[in-house]
Design a protein around this motif. Structure first.
Motif, PDB file in Angstrom:
ATOM      1  N   VAL A 308      40.495  49.135  36.509  1.00  0.00           N
ATOM      2  CA  VAL A 308      39.974  50.406  35.033  1.00  0.00           C
ATOM      3  C   VAL A 308      38.875  50.959  35.266  1.00  0.00           C
ATOM      4  CG1 VAL A 308      39.891  51.268  32.527  1.00  0.00           C
ATOM      5  CG2 VAL A 308      42.351  49.741  33.699  1.00  0.00           C
ATOM      6  N   GLN A 309      38.331  49.821  35.509  1.00  0.00           N
ATOM      7  CA  GLN A 309      36.546  49.734  34.957  1.00  0.00           C
ATOM      8  C   GLN A 309      36.304  50.949  36.442  1.00  0.00           C
ATOM      9  OE1 GLN A 309      33.614  47.450  35.726  1.00  0.00           O
ATOM     10  NE2 GLN A 309      32.533  47.876  34.766  1.00  0.00           N
ATOM     11  N   GLU A 310      36.967  50.928  37.958  1.00  0.00           N
ATOM     12  CA  GLU A 310      36.349  51.691  38.906  1.00  0.00           C
ATOM     13  C   GLU A 310      36.509  52.681  38.778  1.00  0.00           C
ATOM     14  OE1 GLU A 310      34.766  52.535  42.557  1.00  0.00           O
ATOM     15  OE2 GLU A 310      34.094  50.598  41.285  1.00  0.00           O
ATOM     16  N   SER A 311      38.039  53.283  38.274  1.00  0.00           N
ATOM     17  CA  SER A 311      38.296  54.633  38.318  1.00  0.00           C
ATOM     18  C   SER A 311      37.855  55.111  37.500  1.00  0.00           C
ATOM     19  CB  SER A 311      40.292  54.279  38.253  1.00  0.00           C
ATOM     20  OG  SER A 311      40.680  53.688  38.907  1.00  0.00           O
ATOM     21  N   LEU A 312      37.343  55.047  35.860  1.00  0.00           N
ATOM     22  CA  LEU A 312      36.791  55.660  35.558  1.00  0.00           C
ATOM     23  C   LEU A 312      35.290  55.991  35.826  1.00  0.00           C
ATOM     24  CD1 LEU A 312      37.734  53.871  31.843  1.00  0.00           C
ATOM     25  CD2 LEU A 312      38.242  55.817  32.735  1.00  0.00           C
ATOM     26  N   THR A 313      34.585  55.273  36.811  1.00  0.00           N
ATOM     27  CA  THR A 313      33.502  55.473  37.067  1.00  0.00           C
ATOM     28  C   THR A 313      33.579  56.533  38.339  1.00  0.00           C
ATOM     29  OG1 THR A 313      32.375  52.670  36.985  1.00  0.00           O
ATOM     30  CG2 THR A 313      31.714  54.330  38.513  1.00  0.00           C
ATOM     31  N   LEU A 357      36.916  51.783  46.777  1.00  0.00           N
ATOM     32  CA  LEU A 357      38.453  51.816  46.836  1.00  0.00           C
ATOM     33  C   LEU A 357      38.601  50.208  47.748  1.00  0.00           C
ATOM     34  CD1 LEU A 357      39.040  55.383  48.290  1.00  0.00           C
ATOM     35  CD2 LEU A 357      40.130  54.222  45.791  1.00  0.00           C
ATOM     36  N   LEU A 358      37.986  50.294  48.628  1.00  0.00           N
ATOM     37  CA  LEU A 358      38.047  48.802  49.000  1.00  0.00           C
ATOM     38  C   LEU A 358      38.239  47.681  48.121  1.00  0.00           C
ATOM     39  CD1 LEU A 358      38.722  47.212  51.687  1.00  0.00           C
ATOM     40  CD2 LEU A 358      36.004  47.021  51.763  1.00  0.00           C
ATOM     41  N   GLY A 359      37.298  48.001  47.153  1.00  0.00           N
ATOM     42  CA  GLY A 359      36.579  47.229  45.989  1.00  0.00           C
ATOM     43  C   GLY A 359      38.489  46.367  45.410  1.00  0.00           C
ATOM     44  N   ARG A 361      41.330  47.349  46.546  1.00  0.00           N
ATOM     45  CA  ARG A 361      42.579  47.289  47.643  1.00  0.00           C
ATOM     46  C   ARG A 361      42.379  45.782  47.259  1.00  0.00           C
ATOM     47  NH1 ARG A 361      41.537  51.749  49.824  1.00  0.00           N
ATOM     48  NH2 ARG A 361      42.836  53.018  49.921  1.00  0.00           N
ATOM     49  N   GLU A 362      41.313  45.043  47.721  1.00  0.00           N
ATOM     50  CA  GLU A 362      41.379  43.641  47.291  1.00  0.00           C
ATOM     51  C   GLU A 362      40.971  43.039  46.119  1.00  0.00           C
ATOM     52  OE1 GLU A 362      36.606  43.014  48.744  1.00  0.00           O
ATOM     53  OE2 GLU A 362      36.987  43.617  50.482  1.00  0.00           O
ATOM     54  N   ARG A 363      40.886  43.199  45.329  1.00  0.00           N
ATOM     55  CA  ARG A 363      41.421  42.932  43.396  1.00  0.00           C
ATOM     56  C   ARG A 363      42.694  43.018  43.282  1.00  0.00           C
ATOM     57  NH1 ARG A 363      37.338  40.383  40.865  1.00  0.00           N
ATOM     58  NH2 ARG A 363      35.200  41.648  41.079  1.00  0.00           N
ATOM     59  N   ALA A 364      43.852  43.376  44.014  1.00  0.00           N
ATOM     60  CA  ALA A 364      45.219  43.718  44.189  1.00  0.00           C
ATOM     61  C   ALA A 364      45.677  42.765  45.029  1.00  0.00           C
ATOM     62  CB  ALA A 364      45.764  45.051  44.214  1.00  0.00           C
ATOM     63  N   ASP A 365      45.131  42.968  46.277  1.00  0.00           N
ATOM     64  CA  ASP A 365      45.484  41.929  47.411  1.00  0.00           C
ATOM     65  C   ASP A 365      45.542  40.680  45.971  1.00  0.00           C
ATOM     66  OD1 ASP A 365      46.749  43.627  48.779  1.00  0.00           O
ATOM     67  OD2 ASP A 365      45.116  44.028  49.650  1.00  0.00           O
ATOM     68  N   ALA A 366      44.094  40.252  45.513  1.00  0.00           N
ATOM     69  CA  ALA A 366      44.362  38.405  45.080  1.00  0.00           C
ATOM     70  C   ALA A 366      45.185  38.255  44.481  1.00  0.00           C
ATOM     71  CB  ALA A 366      42.652  38.207  44.639  1.00  0.00           C
ATOM     72  N   VAL A 367      45.910  38.834  43.694  1.00  0.00           N
ATOM     73  CA  VAL A 367      46.959  38.942  42.678  1.00  0.00           C
ATOM     74  C   VAL A 367      48.331  38.741  43.414  1.00  0.00           C
ATOM     75  CG1 VAL A 367      44.895  38.447  40.787  1.00  0.00           C
ATOM     76  CG2 VAL A 367      46.230  41.024  41.021  1.00  0.00           C
ATOM     77  N   GLY A 368      48.550  39.274  44.462  1.00  0.00           N
ATOM     78  CA  GLY A 368      49.816  39.703  44.307  1.00  0.00           C
ATOM     79  C   GLY A 368      50.209  40.746  45.060  1.00  0.00           C
ATOM     80  N   GLY A 369      49.244  41.884  43.894  1.00  0.00           N
ATOM     81  CA  GLY A 369      49.377  43.151  43.708  1.00  0.00           C
ATOM     82  C   GLY A 369      49.471  44.252  44.806  1.00  0.00           C
TER      83      GLY A 369
END
Length: 396
Positions: A308-313, A357-359, A361-369
């Motif tokens: 959410v933070q990165e999207s708003l930024t 955007l790369l960050g 994807r990494e955030r989502a991948d790290a938790v299996g999302g």
């Protein structure tokens, strides 16, 4: 340096064999193989042939097969003279050992096979010509003189090959460990860069946008200006706190351990994040349909907040003063985050490198999302689906 030392050692070795051979022949001339019907050769002839054998021995490591051929030639000449001194047999045994040890695998086996053929042939000739007793003596003598150096050379060669193989495996393991260490360092640096971007860049971008807006107000309303400055101060303090926490986590031991550290960010801080984003001029509509959902795992909660933070930024940077719609829901065991904003024609594209955007994807991948981001008609849309139960091993 090593080659020179080996050549020097071989020269000393050959000289020592020659000196010992001459002394043995002079001191104990009977310690030799003699033919009774052949007169004793002159000393100078024996000494000359021993010199030639010593010259062959100078090649014992550089060209052992050449040295062995020279020694065999001297042996034939000694047989024609009617005497084979003990020194020559020692030279022949040493050169056999070196020819088996210091040559290629194929040539080593060739020398061993030729030696076995010579010994077997000599024993067979003795069996036919003189009987079984003579053949047995020849086999024993040749076995002692020829077979022992060959077998010894093969055994030493085998041990060296095993040692080289073990050394190679150890070096390979060391290289693999070094590559693993380098990969771990690179991964840690990437994680640190991602965290720095996620934690600090969003807040600093908000500060920059709000500061620019305050500076460009023609006749600023004191109340509006004060609200902007309060938002700038709030984001600055939050950035400093996040940076201080990260530095404390990176430092090992020391006084930093005693410093208080803030808890990892989560959706419980969503209101403060939305307030800060609204201060940049974004018009944010929020629909939180999570209801009374169970508490999120820490890793999923953090990933959701950062997304959410990165999207708003990104919205504030690339579509300033646009309308943003944020929807949160839990569906089929997943936390669904849907963020979209209007695309602003002529808005600055920014000078980013795609790290945000790369960050994500990494955030989502790290938790299996999973996460998707891109234009959707006249809007930019980010949609993430994060499992409510984080997979084993998921971490910040």
């Amino acid at each position: 340096m090593t080659g020179w030392l080996e050549r020097h050692t071989d020269l000393l070795h050959a000289g020592g064999f020659f000196a010992v051979g001459v002394l043995l022949y002079l001191a104990a001339p009977d310690v030799a193989i003699r033919w009774s019907d052949v007169p004793a050769p002159p000393l100078w002839a024996v000494a000359a042939l021993l010199v030639v054998a010593a010259l062959g021995q100078t090649q014992r490591r550089a060209r052992p097969v050449l040295g062995l051929v020279v020694a065999c030639g001297v042996l034939v000449a000694m047989i024609l003279l009617g005497v084979v001194p003990l020194a020559l047999m020692l030279v022949l045994g040493d050169l056999l050992y070196c020819a088996v040890l210091h040559t290629s695998e194929r040539l080593s086996w060739t020398v061993a096979g030729a030696t076995a053929a010579v010994a077997g042939g000599a024993a067979l000739v003795s069996l036919v010509a003189e009987g079984a007793r003579a053949a047995l003596l020849v086999a024993l003598n040749l076995g002692l003189v020829l077979a022992v150096p060959v077998l010894w050379g093969r055994e030493v060669r085998l041990h060296r090959e095993r040692a080289d193989a073990e050394r190679g495996r150890a070096e390979q393991a060391a290289r693999m460990a070094e590559l693993d260490r380098a990969a771990a360092v690179a991964a840690e640096r990437a994680r640190m860069a991602r965290d720095l971007h996620d934690v600090i860049a969003g807040q600093l971008s908000g500060i920059a946008i709000q500061s620019e807006a305050a500076l460009n107000l023609p006749d600023p309303d004191p109340a509006v200006l004060r609200r902007v400055l309060q938002s700038v101060r709030r984001d600055s303090v939050a950035s400093l706190a996040e940076m201080r926490t990260m530095i404390g986590l990176l430092r090992a031991g020391g006084a930093a351990d005693a410093d208080p550290r803030t808890a990892p960010a989560g959706l419980d801080r969503l209101d403060a994040l939305l307030e800060s984003a609204a201060g940049t001029g974004l018009r944010i509509e929020v629909e939180d349909a999570r209801g009374e959902a169970a508490e999120l795992p820490a890793a999923v909660d953090l990933a959701a907040f950062r997304i959410v933070q990165e999207s708003l930024t990104n919205a504030a940077k690339h579509a300033p003063r646009s309308r943003v719609r944020l929807r949160l829901d839990v569906h089929d065991g997943e936390l669904v985050i849907d963020i979209e904003n209007d695309l602003v024609p002529g808005a600055p594209s920014g000078d980013g490198t795609g790290t945000g955007l790369l960050g994500l994807r990494e955030r989502a991948d790290a938790v299996g999302g999973t996460i998707t981001a891109g234009p959707d008609g006249d809007r930019w849309r980010v949609r993430a689906a994060l499992p409510v139960r984080a997979p084993a091993g998921a971490a910040r």
